[in-house]
Scaffold this active site. Structure first.
Site, PDB file in Angstrom:
ATOM      1  N   GLU A 104      90.191 -16.149  50.110  1.00 41.77           N
ATOM      2  CA  GLU A 104      89.405 -17.361  49.940  1.00 41.77           C
ATOM      3  C   GLU A 104      89.344 -17.727  48.466  1.00 41.77           C
ATOM      4  OE1 GLU A 104      85.434 -16.768  51.298  1.00 41.77           O
ATOM      5  OE2 GLU A 104      84.980 -15.202  49.838  1.00 41.77           O
ATOM      6  N   HIS A 139      89.944  -5.354  47.774  1.00 41.99           N
ATOM      7  CA  HIS A 139      89.494  -6.723  47.536  1.00 41.99           C
ATOM      8  C   HIS A 139      89.645  -6.984  46.036  1.00 41.99           C
ATOM      9  CE1 HIS A 139      86.128  -9.916  48.287  1.00 41.99           C
ATOM     10  NE2 HIS A 139      86.889 -10.262  47.276  1.00 41.99           N
ATOM     11  N   LYS A 188      94.645 -11.774  61.286  1.00 40.74           N
ATOM     12  CA  LYS A 188      94.968 -10.360  61.444  1.00 40.74           C
ATOM     13  C   LYS A 188      94.049  -9.529  60.558  1.00 40.74           C
ATOM     14  CE  LYS A 188      97.409  -6.740  62.706  1.00 40.74           C
ATOM     15  NZ  LYS A 188      97.318  -6.216  64.092  1.00 40.74           N
ATOM     16  N   GLY A 209      79.373 -15.002  52.938  1.00 41.08           N
ATOM     17  CA  GLY A 209      78.426 -13.895  52.929  1.00 41.08           C
ATOM     18  C   GLY A 209      78.537 -12.992  54.142  1.00 41.08           C
ATOM     19  N   LYS A 231      87.023 -15.768  62.513  1.00 40.11           N
ATOM     20  CA  LYS A 231      86.356 -16.166  61.274  1.00 40.11           C
ATOM     21  C   LYS A 231      85.894 -17.620  61.336  1.00 40.11           C
ATOM     22  CE  LYS A 231      87.805 -14.432  57.393  1.00 40.11           C
ATOM     23  NZ  LYS A 231      88.614 -14.103  56.192  1.00 40.11           N
ATOM     24  N   ARG A 240      82.981 -21.627  42.161  1.00 38.89           N
ATOM     25  CA  ARG A 240      81.723 -21.482  41.414  1.00 38.89           C
ATOM     26  C   ARG A 240      81.828 -20.280  40.498  1.00 38.89           C
ATOM     27  NH1 ARG A 240      80.086 -16.883  43.821  1.00 38.89           N
ATOM     28  NH2 ARG A 240      80.345 -16.663  46.069  1.00 38.89           N
ATOM     29  N   ARG A 266      75.343  -3.658  40.854  1.00 35.37           N
ATOM     30  CA  ARG A 266      74.280  -4.557  41.303  1.00 35.37           C
ATOM     31  C   ARG A 266      73.060  -3.722  41.697  1.00 35.37           C
ATOM     32  NH1 ARG A 266      76.998  -9.510  44.763  1.00 35.37           N
ATOM     33  NH2 ARG A 266      79.009  -9.564  43.684  1.00 35.37           N
ATOM     34  N   GLU A 270      90.434 -15.014  45.674  1.00 36.28           N
ATOM     35  CA  GLU A 270      90.257 -13.654  46.162  1.00 36.28           C
ATOM     36  C   GLU A 270      91.421 -13.263  47.071  1.00 36.28           C
ATOM     37  OE1 GLU A 270      86.357 -13.071  47.765  1.00 36.28           O
ATOM     38  OE2 GLU A 270      85.427 -13.465  45.826  1.00 36.28           O
TER      39      GLU A 270
END
Length: 450
Positions: A287, A207, A200, A163, A157, A291, A337, A274
């Site tokens: 994370e 999520h 991992k 994104g 990562k 915002r 969305r 999150e």
């Protein structure tokens, strides 16, 4: 309270902020690119200034042009919305230097939480569970050793990722070095920062994110959680609140941990922590988004709290007028969305002129959109053209209401994803609430390709 705010964004989120400001009696300044001259946010704001050509690097990411517009119009504050400059610490720092309020956290907190490695260590120090992994690692040989010790599958990562960029899934040891180098190169190209760490890879996870409001007087309030596991290529498609999967014990634990972490780092304004939730009910920090989230409307629906207005109030120095005991989750909300994409062509972005538009109505139905009949969607920006949000007493009734709203929504002139959303809502796994972040791959994408 501010008398004038500049909105450093475009599309539906710019409109959302303008509406909040109008209700608060605050004048607004819209900035726009040459391609967005006919956009709604330009005509609905009290003032508007063109800040450059169509490409975002020449307009919506042009910090000097945006700050010049703020100074020229006498704006006391800038609201960055989401995306673009909303998590850019340099922009927030320059706002402070120009004595313009940045409606968000301080630049140093944005920088700290934007550094994924530093965010992990910061949250771990605050008592938040984190996924097993490493700190920043540069040496390929050492990285291989650490990867083999963590076990596969794992993720490489990017420290500055976002994104879905700069993330590589490695499923076996033999493939590690190649993916390691590719992740570093991708991160360097996308973020000018090739630093990566290992984590991992958890399978069959959900999520879950927790919404926070934190003022400058030491008050921290959590506004419940959002389930964001319906994703495609790490991009969320549908969100709901509350999550159908959390036990009340896990929910309360997640809220408490999030509030504790926010206090520990001295967070101010709206933010989201999150988490990944496994099938055993264990959750791990993923994370922090410093915002406003795209999916904030569902939290507003179930709490009755206007998050954008509170962002503005907090940035102006006002204290929260409610406590955690005053926050009550009522009913259920879902957001779909709507993207200008063609699902039959691998979700290829689709531009065109809106020849006909009908927006669904009725109690507790909300459509946040930049569209109007005759609007020509420019090809330069994100494919999100609207967010359909509904609320009802139960999850079952909310699913029904969303289906009805999607069937009523008519957007002619472009391909879009409303049918995809209907298919998701009708899927047995979704109806049961038994879905994970791999839902689109295991239950949906196969159907599209057949």
């Amino acid at each position: 309270m501010f008398s004038k705010i500049l909105i450093a964004n475009r599309g539906e989120i710019a409109l959302r902020i303008i509406r909040a400001c109008k209700e608060m009696g605050i004048a607004t300044v819209a900035v726009f690119s040459e391609a967005d001259e006919s956009s709604l946010h330009v005509s609905l704001a009290d003032e508007s200034i063109c800040i450059g050509p169509a490409p975002v690097t020449d307009s919506y990411l042009n910090i000097s042009a945006i700050l010049s517009a703020a100074v020229l119009t006498g704006a006391e504050a800038i609201h960055p919305g989401y995306g673009l400059l909303s998590e850019n610490p340099k922009f927030a720092r320059l706002c402070a230097q120009c004595e313009i309020a940045f409606i968000g956290p301080s630049w140093d907190l944005i920088e700290k939480m934007g550094d994924k490695d530093q965010a992990r260590s910061t949250m771990e120090a605050a008592g938040v569970p984190i996924v097993p992994g490493t700190d920043i690692i540069d040496d390929p040989d050492e990285a291989q050793k650490r990867a083999d010790a963590i076990g596969y599958p794992l993720l490489v990562k990017a420290r500055s990722g976002g994104g879905g960029k700069g993330i590589r899934l490695v499923e076996r040891s033999e493939a590690f070095l190649n993916e390691f180098h590719m992740a570093r190169q991708e991160a360097q190209n996308a973020f000018s920062d090739g630093a990566v760490y290992l984590e991992k890879f958890l399978t069959r996870v959900k999520h879950i994110e927790v919404q926070l409001l934190c003022d400058h007087h030491g008050n921290v309030v959590t506004l419940g959680e959002r389930e964001c596991s319906i994703q495609r290529k790490n991009q969320k498609l549908l969100e709901e609140s509350p999550s159908p999967s959390l036990t009340e014990e896990t929910r309360q634990s997640m809220m408490a941990v999030s509030a504790k972490a926010a206090k520990a780092i001295g967070y101010k304004n709206a933010g989201t922590i999150e988490f990944l939730l496994d099938t055993q009910g264990n959750y791990y920090f993923m994370e922090m988004n410093t915002r406003l989230q795209v999916e904030h409307p569902i939290t507003e629906m179930v709490t009755g709290i206007d998050i954008v207005k509170w962002q503005i109030r907090i940035a102006s120095g006002l204290a929260l007028t409610f406590t955690q005991d005053d926050v009550h989750i009522q009913g259920h909300a879902i957001e779909c969305r709507i993207n200008a994409e063609n699902p039959l062509l691998d979700f290829r972005p689709n531009c065109g002129t809106i020849s006909f538009l009908h927006v669904p109505g009725g109690p507790w139905v909300r459509f946040d959109t930049l569209l109007y009949q005759g609007y020509a969607i420019p090809p330069y920006y994100d494919s999100l053209v609207g967010k359909l949000i509904v609320h009802s007493k139960t999850r079952e009734l909310t699913i029904r209401k969303m289906k009805a709203a999607l069937c009523e929504l008519v957007i002619e002139g472009i391909e879009h994803t409303s049918q995809v959303q209907l298919d998701i809502l009708s899927n047995e796994l979704f109806v049961k609430g038994d879905y994970y972040t791999d839902f689109m791959e295991v239950a949906f994408d196969k159907t599209i390709s057949e």
